[in-house]
Design a protein around this motif. Sequence first.
Motif, PDB file in Angstrom:
ATOM      1  N   ARG A  43       0.836  -1.211   0.000  1.00  0.00           N
ATOM      2  CA  ARG A  43       0.000   0.000   0.000  1.00  0.00           C
ATOM      3  C   ARG A  43       0.861   1.248   0.000  1.00  0.00           C
ATOM      4  O   ARG A  43       0.618   2.199  -0.740  1.00  0.00           O
ATOM      5  N   ARG A  44       1.894   1.256   0.829  1.00  0.00           N
ATOM      6  CA  ARG A  44       2.756   2.424   0.946  1.00  0.00           C
ATOM      7  C   ARG A  44       3.482   2.694  -0.381  1.00  0.00           C
ATOM      8  O   ARG A  44       3.598   3.835  -0.828  1.00  0.00           O
ATOM      9  N   ALA A  45       3.952   1.630  -1.012  1.00  0.00           N
ATOM     10  CA  ALA A  45       4.660   1.781  -2.279  1.00  0.00           C
ATOM     11  C   ALA A  45       3.731   2.329  -3.363  1.00  0.00           C
ATOM     12  O   ALA A  45       4.109   3.212  -4.155  1.00  0.00           O
ATOM     13  N   ARG A  46       2.493   1.841  -3.389  1.00  0.00           N
ATOM     14  CA  ARG A  46       1.542   2.308  -4.388  1.00  0.00           C
ATOM     15  C   ARG A  46       1.158   3.767  -4.124  1.00  0.00           C
ATOM     16  O   ARG A  46       1.043   4.578  -5.058  1.00  0.00           O
ATOM     17  N   SER A  47       0.978   4.111  -2.861  1.00  0.00           N
ATOM     18  CA  SER A  47       0.663   5.489  -2.501  1.00  0.00           C
ATOM     19  C   SER A  47       1.781   6.429  -2.929  1.00  0.00           C
ATOM     20  O   SER A  47       1.532   7.499  -3.500  1.00  0.00           O
TER      21      SER A  47
END
Length: 274
Positions: free
Chosen positions: A118-122
């Motif tokens: 999630r963090r990488a996509r954000s």
Amino acid sequence: MTPASTAAIEVTGVDRIFRRRRDEVVALRDVSVSVAAGEFVSLIGPSGCGKSTLLRLVADLDTPTAGSISVFGKTPRQARRDQDYGIAFQQAGLLPWRTVASNIELPLKLHGVGSAERRARSDELLELVGLEDFGKHHPDQLSGGMQQRVAIARALAESPRLLLMDEPFGALDEITRERMQNELVRICRDTGAAVLFVTHSIPEAVFLSDRVVVMSPRPGRIVDIVTAGGAGLGSSHERTDEVRDAAEFFHTVAAVREHLHGSPVAGVRGVESR
């Protein structure tokens, strides 16, 4: 695997009638339209003509009274379950207690995606919409245009092949609105997503779109379809500020306006006969 040739949206003979006690309101009547994969199509018409109703039907937020709708060859409900589309509305709808980054991550969290992913996509989406320095901010620390960029990033979180957008720039001032239109052109070019876009602004529809679908007053029907690309403006992915000053741009705006007023101009380039 969905064939590459499958339309992003296929609407065939759709009616939507709202019944309340003894009264009924015919919002849409015999509407048929398609959106190709990667194509940008705008819906424009007077208030109450059913533009937003049609978008809600595609989004599985409502059900047609008659006719059929498919999204990448699936029912709208299955497309929703498969996260084939993202939605952005006029109000950004961000959760004020969550940071910008966690607002973008929310759809991924709801579908069980791990925190690192999630963090990488954000981070990727924040860079895409030009807000990489604002991930830890809260919505009330952002301008209206920046909030709309966050809303678009959130709509793109699950890498949808289709964006459904209901007047996402309607509440913005003119300068911010044009800047956001330029940003949306770039985002669509970078992602390849198809777009169904509701607007009341003729110049906005022409600037952004490959085709502009002109709708009649209620009951909403399709009056005609103006092809902006065919009018010499090129693909929607290629639009720049210079397009706004081009003769072809003003010509196409005039063509859409004529159709909205019910008096199509014979021989106007870029207009599909129906």
